[in-house]
Scaffold this motif. Structure first.
Motif, mmCIF file in Angstrom:
data_model
loop_
_atom_site.group_PDB
_atom_site.id
_atom_site.type_symbol
_atom_site.label_atom_id
_atom_site.label_comp_id
_atom_site.label_asym_id
_atom_site.label_seq_id
_atom_site.Cartn_x
_atom_site.Cartn_y
_atom_site.Cartn_z
ATOM 1 N N PRO A 177 0.791 -1.241 0.000
ATOM 2 C CA PRO A 177 0.000 0.000 0.000
ATOM 3 C C PRO A 177 0.818 1.284 0.000
ATOM 4 C CG PRO A 177 -0.935 -1.599 1.518
ATOM 5 C CD PRO A 177 0.370 -2.173 1.063
ATOM 6 N N ALA A 178 2.075 1.229 0.483
ATOM 7 C CA ALA A 178 2.898 2.440 0.485
ATOM 8 C C ALA A 178 3.450 2.774 -0.893
ATOM 9 C CB ALA A 178 4.047 2.273 1.475
ATOM 10 N N ALA A 179 3.285 1.876 -1.852
ATOM 11 C CA ALA A 179 3.825 2.089 -3.195
ATOM 12 C C ALA A 179 2.749 2.616 -4.135
ATOM 13 C CB ALA A 179 4.400 0.786 -3.743
ATOM 14 N N LEU A 180 3.210 3.293 -5.185
ATOM 15 C CA LEU A 180 2.346 3.732 -6.275
ATOM 16 C C LEU A 180 2.398 2.671 -7.375
ATOM 17 C CD1 LEU A 180 3.679 7.394 -6.346
ATOM 18 C CD2 LEU A 180 1.622 6.566 -5.205
ATOM 19 N N TRP A 181 1.364 2.638 -8.187
ATOM 20 C CA TRP A 181 1.289 1.611 -9.235
ATOM 21 C C TRP A 181 1.369 2.259 -10.610
ATOM 22 C CZ3 TRP A 181 2.044 -2.959 -10.937
ATOM 23 C CH2 TRP A 181 1.338 -3.479 -12.022
ATOM 24 N N ASN A 182 2.341 1.837 -11.401
ATOM 25 C CA ASN A 182 2.494 2.298 -12.781
ATOM 26 C C ASN A 182 3.115 1.151 -13.569
ATOM 27 O OD1 ASN A 182 2.266 4.082 -14.901
ATOM 28 N ND2 ASN A 182 4.187 5.116 -14.475
ATOM 29 N N PRO A 183 2.300 0.403 -14.313
ATOM 30 C CA PRO A 183 2.753 -0.882 -14.848
ATOM 31 C C PRO A 183 3.770 -0.785 -15.967
ATOM 32 C CG PRO A 183 0.560 -0.355 -15.664
ATOM 33 C CD PRO A 183 0.883 0.679 -14.639
ATOM 34 N N ALA A 184 4.633 -1.779 -16.006
ATOM 35 C CA ALA A 184 5.565 -1.959 -17.107
ATOM 36 C C ALA A 184 4.810 -2.425 -18.345
ATOM 37 C CB ALA A 184 6.634 -2.979 -16.722
ATOM 38 N N TYR A 185 5.439 -2.272 -19.492
ATOM 39 C CA TYR A 185 4.884 -2.799 -20.747
ATOM 40 C C TYR A 185 4.698 -4.312 -20.612
ATOM 41 C CZ TYR A 185 4.890 -4.323 -25.634
ATOM 42 O OH TYR A 185 4.602 -4.921 -26.829
ATOM 43 N N SER A 186 3.592 -4.814 -21.100
ATOM 44 C CA SER A 186 3.248 -6.224 -20.895
ATOM 45 C C SER A 186 4.249 -7.191 -21.518
ATOM 46 C CB SER A 186 1.849 -6.507 -21.451
ATOM 47 O OG SER A 186 1.806 -6.223 -22.845
ATOM 48 N N GLY A 187 5.020 -6.714 -22.504
ATOM 49 C CA GLY A 187 6.024 -7.573 -23.125
ATOM 50 C C GLY A 187 7.363 -7.552 -22.432
ATOM 51 N N ASN A 188 7.441 -6.856 -21.280
ATOM 52 C CA ASN A 188 8.701 -6.780 -20.540
ATOM 53 C C ASN A 188 8.695 -7.622 -19.262
ATOM 54 O OD1 ASN A 188 9.926 -5.076 -22.379
ATOM 55 N ND2 ASN A 188 9.322 -3.204 -21.320
ATOM 56 N N TYR A 189 7.700 -8.469 -19.091
ATOM 57 C CA TYR A 189 7.647 -9.389 -17.955
ATOM 58 C C TYR A 189 6.756 -10.565 -18.332
ATOM 59 C CZ TYR A 189 3.063 -7.314 -16.887
ATOM 60 O OH TYR A 189 1.756 -6.880 -16.969
ATOM 61 N N THR A 190 6.734 -11.586 -17.491
ATOM 62 C CA THR A 190 5.931 -12.780 -17.735
ATOM 63 C C THR A 190 4.811 -12.852 -16.709
ATOM 64 O OG1 THR A 190 7.864 -13.969 -18.592
ATOM 65 C CG2 THR A 190 5.967 -15.298 -17.909
ATOM 66 N N TRP A 199 11.554 3.411 -18.800
ATOM 67 C CA TRP A 199 12.252 2.359 -19.548
ATOM 68 C C TRP A 199 11.491 1.040 -19.467
ATOM 69 C CZ3 TRP A 199 15.014 1.696 -23.480
ATOM 70 C CH2 TRP A 199 15.887 0.622 -23.666
ATOM 71 N N PHE A 200 10.921 0.736 -18.308
ATOM 72 C CA PHE A 200 10.149 -0.494 -18.177
ATOM 73 C C PHE A 200 8.886 -0.452 -19.046
ATOM 74 C CE2 PHE A 200 11.804 -1.003 -13.553
ATOM 75 C CZ PHE A 200 13.043 -1.405 -14.047
ATOM 76 N N GLN A 201 8.453 0.736 -19.440
ATOM 77 C CA GLN A 201 7.279 0.884 -20.302
ATOM 78 C C GLN A 201 7.636 0.905 -21.784
ATOM 79 O OE1 GLN A 201 5.891 4.532 -18.553
ATOM 80 N NE2 GLN A 201 4.615 3.502 -17.033
ATOM 81 N N ASN A 202 8.923 0.835 -22.087
ATOM 82 C CA ASN A 202 9.392 0.876 -23.469
ATOM 83 C C ASN A 202 9.427 -0.544 -24.031
ATOM 84 O OD1 ASN A 202 11.057 0.970 -25.819
ATOM 85 N ND2 ASN A 202 11.931 2.895 -25.105
ATOM 86 N N PRO A 203 8.719 -0.814 -25.114
ATOM 87 C CA PRO A 203 8.695 -2.184 -25.661
ATOM 88 C C PRO A 203 10.061 -2.726 -26.038
ATOM 89 C CG PRO A 203 6.923 -0.869 -26.600
ATOM 90 C CD PRO A 203 7.797 0.086 -25.833
ATOM 91 N N SER A 204 11.021 -1.854 -26.306
ATOM 92 C CA SER A 204 12.344 -2.337 -26.695
ATOM 93 C C SER A 204 13.230 -2.688 -25.506
ATOM 94 C CB SER A 204 13.057 -1.281 -27.544
ATOM 95 O OG SER A 204 13.371 -0.134 -26.779
ATOM 96 N N ALA A 205 12.775 -2.391 -24.278
ATOM 97 C CA ALA A 205 13.624 -2.585 -23.100
ATOM 98 C C ALA A 205 13.891 -4.056 -22.813
ATOM 99 C CB ALA A 205 12.983 -1.930 -21.882
ATOM 100 N N GLN A 206 12.844 -4.881 -22.863
ATOM 101 C CA GLN A 206 12.963 -6.299 -22.529
ATOM 102 C C GLN A 206 13.531 -6.498 -21.125
ATOM 103 O OE1 GLN A 206 11.974 -9.083 -25.016
ATOM 104 N NE2 GLN A 206 10.800 -7.176 -25.107
ATOM 105 N N VAL A 207 13.108 -5.643 -20.204
ATOM 106 C CA VAL A 207 13.577 -5.716 -18.828
ATOM 107 C C VAL A 207 12.545 -5.036 -17.937
ATOM 108 C CG1 VAL A 207 14.836 -3.515 -18.882
ATOM 109 C CG2 VAL A 207 15.608 -5.343 -17.346
ATOM 110 N N SER A 208 12.520 -5.417 -16.674
ATOM 111 C CA SER A 208 11.604 -4.798 -15.709
ATOM 112 C C SER A 208 12.037 -5.211 -14.314
ATOM 113 C CB SER A 208 10.155 -5.241 -15.952
ATOM 114 O OG SER A 208 10.029 -6.654 -15.795
#
Length: 492
Positions: free
Chosen positions: A254-267, A292-301
């Protein structure tokens, strides 16, 4: 490498920070021929504030003629491209703390103090080369050229936003140009990036750089002209949101904010039970890592990112899902990124340590993870990884004390030296290795014993230190102290 001591002057628990700040104040006083005076005995809690004010006032009296090379580079680039100098400095400070990292790229492919990015879909570095006539290599490795490139790109964004000469005289009008410079693809991340720049301007910058250069900007409260971003909610909090939406506090923490990574950067989902927490350093800024985690080219999160200045936490991947941050350990771990660079300890603030430790403690309690160094690991300590984070400046002993929350003051903290130092189940070289210290680090020592005599690089010692965070022993040879028997440490 350009190193900065930072813009905030909170009293630090770590002596090297205090020493750096005192050196910066002394340098500022020397430049202005002002005598250094001690605070009055009754200053009390006003002492830190008085020292901060003295440092800022002394540095502010520095003339342009007395600027160092980085300061001059900012002044010249600002004048050439008609960019407010304080704004230009704030952009660089927010990106890198004015550290050029010897021309090495950040996690997001950014170079130099102005973090000129070169990744698919965001070729800021190449755009800067076209705008300035500098080569890509010069922009990567020459700080003055890099600052000039950053100024040119900012000016191009200002022109694209329709700013005329009178607009350019108002730092607040540059808000849309700063947004574009950040390169975020999601509106809330874009606002976070630009708001951070204006917060830095409001507080001012006092940074000590290579060659004892002191770079200073006055605190300058500027009302940002956000335009359409005024309607974008600040941060990532707000109305309740669904699984993939931005706009809610994290449902995992609950102390964190939520801003999701691009769906192709995690499983989605996991193939193993969660049994460890991995500590990372972003090699870039907080907003930059989220973007960067929201960038489709990152392939990382990573699951979480923590801001240096105040410990703000953003979650990018749900705990139930597998973030891509630790290769073979992805499926069994939770990854926490910390804003900053491994070579610059100014990023590792007490606010960050405490926020991260509280998060790690929560995750350990939730998933039954032991609060020790066998299960709370640095990225560099994992198999099949070639990273060095969190690096030698990460204070593991202090961090683990915060994670445990046990307040055990009897344990002593030491630094180690050497790489690949095995932690043994007993004080012998033939006993089982329970862990390995990848490189120099801080360790907590509870007690010491006489054990097998160890000889290494001409040194011999039969004393062994017990490390409670690892549940094992290392030879005192690898503890960075001149004494063979550690001072102040009892016998086991």
């Amino acid at each position: 490498m350009t190193a900065a001591i930072g813009r905030r002057f909170e009293p630090s628990r770590r002596p090297r920070w205090a020493a750096a700040l005192c050196a910066a104040v002394a340098a500022a006083l020397a430049l202005t021929a002002q005598p250094a005076t001690a605070a009055p005995p009754d200053a009390g809690t006003r002492g830190a504030a008085a020292r901060d004010a003295a440092a800022r006032d002394a540095a502010a009296r520095n003339t342009d003629a007395a600027q160092g090379p980085v300061g001059r580079a900012f002044s010249r680039a600002a004048a050439e491209f008609d960019v407010p100098r304080d704004l230009l400095v704030a952009v660089g400070y927010g990106e890198t703390h004015l550290d050029d990292h010897d021309g090495e790229p950040s996690h997001a492919g950014g170079y130099g103090v102005m973090h000129l990015v070169s990744v698919p879909g965001n070729r800021v570095l190449e755009r800067a080369a076209r705008a300035t006539g500098e080569t890509v290599s010069e922009l990567k490795h020459d700080t003055a050229a890099n600052i000039r490139g950053g100024a040119a790109v900012l000016r191009a964004h200002a022109d694209a936003a329709g700013l005329d000469a009178s607009d350019r005289d108002r730092p607040g009008a540059w808000y849309p140009a700063v947004v574009r410079y950040g390169g975020a693809t999601e509106d809330r991340t874009a606002r976070l990036y630009a708001d951070t720049v204006y917060e830095i301007m409001a507080e001012g910058v006092l940074a000590r750089l290579d060659g004892d250069e002191l770079l200073h900007t006055r605190a300058r409260r500027t009302e940002p002209e956000r335009g359409r971003y005024e309607d974008v909610p600040e941060g990532f909090g707000g109305e309740a949101a669904g699984e993939g939406e931005v706009g809610a506090q994290s449902t995992d923490y609950p102390a964190a904010l939520w801003n999701p990574a691009y769906s192709g950067n995690y499983t989605v989902g996991r193939t193993s039970a969660i049994n460890k927490v991995v500590v990372h350093v972003t090699q870039g800024s907080y907003a930059g890592a989220i973007s960067w985690f929201q960038n489709p080219s990152a392939q990382v999160s990573a699951h979480y990112v923590i801001r240096s200045s105040d410990g703000q936490i953003t979650q990018s991947v749900r705990n139930k899902d597998t973030a891509w941050h630790a290769r073979s350990a992805n499926s069994s771990s939770l990854g926490i990124e910390h804003e900053g660079y491994v070579t610059n300890p100014s990023w590792f603030t007490d606010a960050m340590y405490r926020a991260s430790a509280a998060l790690t403690r929560h995750l350990c309690d939730q998933y039954g993870i032991p609060k020790d160094r066998l299960h709370i690991l640095g990225h560099n300590e994992l198999p099949d990884n070639d990273h060095t984070d969190p690096g030698q400046y990460w204070d593991w002993a202090y961090y683990m004390k915060l994670v445990r929350g046990d307040g055990n003051v009897s344990d002593k903290t030491f630094t180690t030296w050497g790489s690949g130092v095995n932690v043994r189940s007993a004080p012998t070289t033939t006993s089982t290795a329970v862990a390995s210290l990848a490189g120099p680090t801080t360790v907590r020592v509870r007690c010491q014993v006489r054990g097998q005599l160890v000889t290494y690089q001409g040194y011999s010692n039969d004393a062994w230190a017990y490390l409670p965070d690892y549940g094992g022993y290392i030879s005192n040879i690898f503890v960075n102290t001149p004494e063979s028997w550690l001072p102040g440490v009892p016998t086991c």
